[in-house]
Design an enzyme around this catalytic site. Structure first.
Site, PDB file in Angstrom:
ATOM      1  N   HIS A 106       0.844  -1.188   0.000  1.00  0.00           N
ATOM      2  CA  HIS A 106       0.000   0.000   0.000  1.00  0.00           C
ATOM      3  C   HIS A 106       0.883   1.243   0.000  1.00  0.00           C
ATOM      4  O   HIS A 106       1.644   1.462   0.939  1.00  0.00           O
ATOM      5  CB  HIS A 106      -0.907   0.012   1.238  1.00  0.00           C
ATOM      6  CG  HIS A 106      -1.976  -1.029   1.223  1.00  0.00           C
ATOM      7  ND1 HIS A 106      -2.307  -1.782   2.335  1.00  0.00           N
ATOM      8  CD2 HIS A 106      -2.787  -1.462   0.221  1.00  0.00           C
ATOM      9  CE1 HIS A 106      -3.285  -2.619   2.028  1.00  0.00           C
ATOM     10  NE2 HIS A 106      -3.595  -2.435   0.751  1.00  0.00           N
TER      11      HIS A 106
ATOM     12  N   PHE B 209       4.184   0.248   4.751  1.00  0.00           N
ATOM     13  CA  PHE B 209       4.801  -0.899   5.430  1.00  0.00           C
ATOM     14  C   PHE B 209       3.951  -2.170   5.345  1.00  0.00           C
ATOM     15  O   PHE B 209       3.862  -2.924   6.307  1.00  0.00           O
ATOM     16  CB  PHE B 209       5.100  -0.581   6.907  1.00  0.00           C
ATOM     17  CG  PHE B 209       5.602   0.804   7.168  1.00  0.00           C
ATOM     18  CD1 PHE B 209       6.631   1.353   6.412  1.00  0.00           C
ATOM     19  CD2 PHE B 209       5.052   1.585   8.164  1.00  0.00           C
ATOM     20  CE1 PHE B 209       7.110   2.635   6.645  1.00  0.00           C
ATOM     21  CE2 PHE B 209       5.511   2.882   8.409  1.00  0.00           C
ATOM     22  CZ  PHE B 209       6.539   3.396   7.646  1.00  0.00           C
ATOM     23  N   HIS B 210       3.357  -2.446   4.171  1.00  0.00           N
ATOM     24  CA  HIS B 210       2.489  -3.618   4.026  1.00  0.00           C
ATOM     25  C   HIS B 210       2.943  -4.544   2.893  1.00  0.00           C
ATOM     26  O   HIS B 210       2.121  -4.940   2.058  1.00  0.00           O
ATOM     27  CB  HIS B 210       1.046  -3.188   3.766  1.00  0.00           C
ATOM     28  CG  HIS B 210       0.412  -2.403   4.858  1.00  0.00           C
ATOM     29  ND1 HIS B 210      -0.743  -1.661   4.679  1.00  0.00           N
ATOM     30  CD2 HIS B 210       0.753  -2.256   6.162  1.00  0.00           C
ATOM     31  CE1 HIS B 210      -1.074  -1.075   5.812  1.00  0.00           C
ATOM     32  NE2 HIS B 210      -0.185  -1.419   6.736  1.00  0.00           N
ATOM     33  N   PRO B 211       4.202  -4.939   2.802  1.00  0.00           N
ATOM     34  CA  PRO B 211       4.601  -5.824   1.703  1.00  0.00           C
ATOM     35  C   PRO B 211       4.024  -7.231   1.871  1.00  0.00           C
ATOM     36  O   PRO B 211       4.114  -7.827   2.942  1.00  0.00           O
ATOM     37  CB  PRO B 211       6.129  -5.841   1.803  1.00  0.00           C
ATOM     38  CG  PRO B 211       6.424  -5.548   3.235  1.00  0.00           C
ATOM     39  CD  PRO B 211       5.352  -4.595   3.666  1.00  0.00           C
TER      40      PRO B 211
END
Length: 536
Positions: free
Chosen positions: A294, A469-471
């Site tokens: 995101h 920070f959503h890999p």
């Protein structure tokens, strides 16, 4: 002699802590969990506002960076990942967010039996210890503590009123399966302290004699015998040590770390591995591809009236009062998640469900790790919940200490650029509502000089966009007919035996919201699958 365990869990992050807890609940299972980071004996892992000090700090963050991204106008981003037991749940935003029911129904429609909303809702409930109590939607007694925030800001109440004025419905709970609305996030905290996966799942289990934790240990690779995972090789003090697994090896090192280990083990795209000087054991083209994240556009608005954390923090007296409030009541700004107010809405009228999420903060700064701005301001970050851009992660050498190549490919599709442009328009419309007029908001970023046409707004999104920070997605769950699939619906690595991946990397598509709680659900479901598949 080589040590032996029934199960070896690689990574004590959000997923690994849960997997280790579940597998070690049976005293007949001897379980080893290995963490490349250290223990969480530092105050800023536990005081919620500590993310300001842990993100961008080599003590707690792996300090990864992306390549220079064309979609971000040539900028390279810091790519934080937790370097501690609890993993990123020890440094993240603490927001408990499941996503939307259609996210999981979409997984099921890909042919992944057992991953629809009706399948995963009971898992979410088993996971939780929710402040709202037991209901059709929430559970109690689990290790994942969820509470209401313990701080409030009038200016955020005004933003909430502005969203309602704009037509966004009020939502007291974003975790019903439909998160469209405006409200305050529920957080992974207990009585004003961060509640990480290590605190909720790993530490309670460490008293068991059949569970062993090793920290500050790098896992180099998985070793196979006749394509069955038989052991792992560790690097300890410059020495290589082998540890055998009688039953299974579980990779829970995250969307970056699990890919690195698979690649060093010879599992991944043959061309990539040859270029990195690694012999290819199994050509799985999907390992490291399908990276999704995101991207947030961090719009900042100066305010001419009202209290924000910026000016509060500049005052030593007020800073001291914040500390006192925390010590005495476990309340106030030190309990703050990075974002308190959430807005889920649609970027345009043609969207069939909420496709953008706002994180609204009573503070502003250039980037995490840098000081707060000296002027009163709020941050109104909008992100595309379901990006169509797909990036990649890969190793560049066999050296386990080498930083990976991370290329998220943000804004690389016309669809994503259009959503980014429209999200800035929605942000401007939100901040122009009469509910905010008393605060006299003034656009600081992207700036009032940015024109309203798609090209100007897309460029502005590239200028101010940053990871939230959503890999996920780099070891995609899929059917064997999917050329990009890495694991099957039971999270077993294709074409191999005795090896599973259980973490955010298995998501075929990203969930519509913060990804930590979905990762925890995947971990609990995956652990239950291991237990079921290994019953005598």
């Amino acid at each position: 002699m080589t040590e032996e365990y029934d199960y070896i869990v690689v990574g004590a992050g959000t997923a690994g802590c849960i997997v280790a807890n579940q597998l070690s609940a049976d005293p007949r299972n001897r379980v080893l969990v290995i963490e490349a980071g250290g223990n969480d004996r530092w105050i800023w892992f536990h005081v919620p506002v500590g993310y300001l000090f842990t993100i961008g700090n080599p003590r707690s963050d792996w300090m990864f960076r992306t390549v220079e991204e064309p979609g971000l106008n040539g900028r390279s981003l810091a790519y934080p990942r937790g370097k501690v037991i609890g993993g990123s749940s020890a440094i993240n935003a603490m927001i408990s967010m499941r996503g939307q029911s259609l996210d999981y129904d979409g997984w099921r429609q890909l042919g992944l039996a057992g991953w629809g909303w009706d399948d995963v809702l009971p898992v979410f409930k088993r996971l939780e210890d929710h402040f709202l109590g037991e209901s059709e939607l929430h559970g109690i007694g689990g290790g994942w503590r969820i509470e209401a925030p313990r701080v409030s800001w009038r200016i955020l109440d005004a933003v909430k009123s502005a969203a309602i004025e704009m037509g966004v419905p009020e939502s007291p709970d974003f975790n019903t399966g439909d998160n469209e609305g405006v409200g305050y996030f529920h957080v992974n905290q207990k009585l004003g302290r961060r509640w990480s996966s290590a605190r909720g799942f790993l530490k309670p289990a460490l008293s068991r004699p059949n569970l062993e934790l090793r920290t500050n240990v790098i896992v180099d690779k998985v070793v196979f015998e006749n394509r069955r995972a038989s052991s792992i090789e560790l690097m300890v003090g410059g020495q290589r040590i082998s540890v055998r697994a009688r039953r299974e090896v579980v990779l829970s090192a995250g969307a970056i770390g699990s890919v690195q280990i698979l690649h060093r083990s010879g599992v991944g795209p043959a061309q990539w591995l040859r270029a990195a000087g690694i012999p290819n054991l199994v050509d799985l083209p999907g390992v490291g591809r399908n990276l999704q994240d995101h991207l947030q556009q961090r719009a900042i608005y100066k305010v001419g009236h009202g209290r924000t954390l910026n000016e509060q923090y500049q005052s030593l007296f007020r800073r001291g009062m914040m500390g006192l409030d925390y010590l005495v009541r476990r309340r106030g700004p030190l309990t703050m998640a990075p974002s308190q107010l959430g807005i889920f809405t649609r970027s345009d009228r043609f969207q069939d469900r909420a496709n953008i999420q706002f994180h609204v903060q009573p503070l502003s700064l250039d980037k995490f790790g840098e000081p707060l701005h000296p002027f009163p301001a709020i941050t109104v970050s909008a992100c595309n919940l379901r990006p169509t851009s797909r990036g990649e992660v890969k190793v560049v050498s066999p050296d386990p200490d080498a930083k990976p190549h991370i290329a998220p490919a943000y804004l690389s599709t016309d669809v994503d650029r259009k959503v980014a442009s429209d999200a800035i328009r929605v942000t401007r419309r939100l901040m122009a509502q009469s509910a905010l007029a008393p605060y006299r908001p003034e656009e600081y970023l992207p700036g009032p000089n940015v024109a309203d046409d798609d090209a100007s707004l897309a460029k502005a999104a590239g200028d101010i966009g940053t990871t939230i920070f959503h890999p996920v997605g780099t070891a995609k769950m899929g059917r064997s007919t999917d050329p990009m699939a890495v694991v099957d619906e039971r999270l077993r690595v294709l074409m191999l035996e005795g090896l599973r991946v259980i973490d955010a990397s298995v998501m075929p598509t990203i969930t519509s919201g913060n990804t930590n709680t979905p990762t925890a659900m995947i971990a609990l479901r995956g652990a239950e699958m291991i237990i079921a598949d290994n019953r005598p």
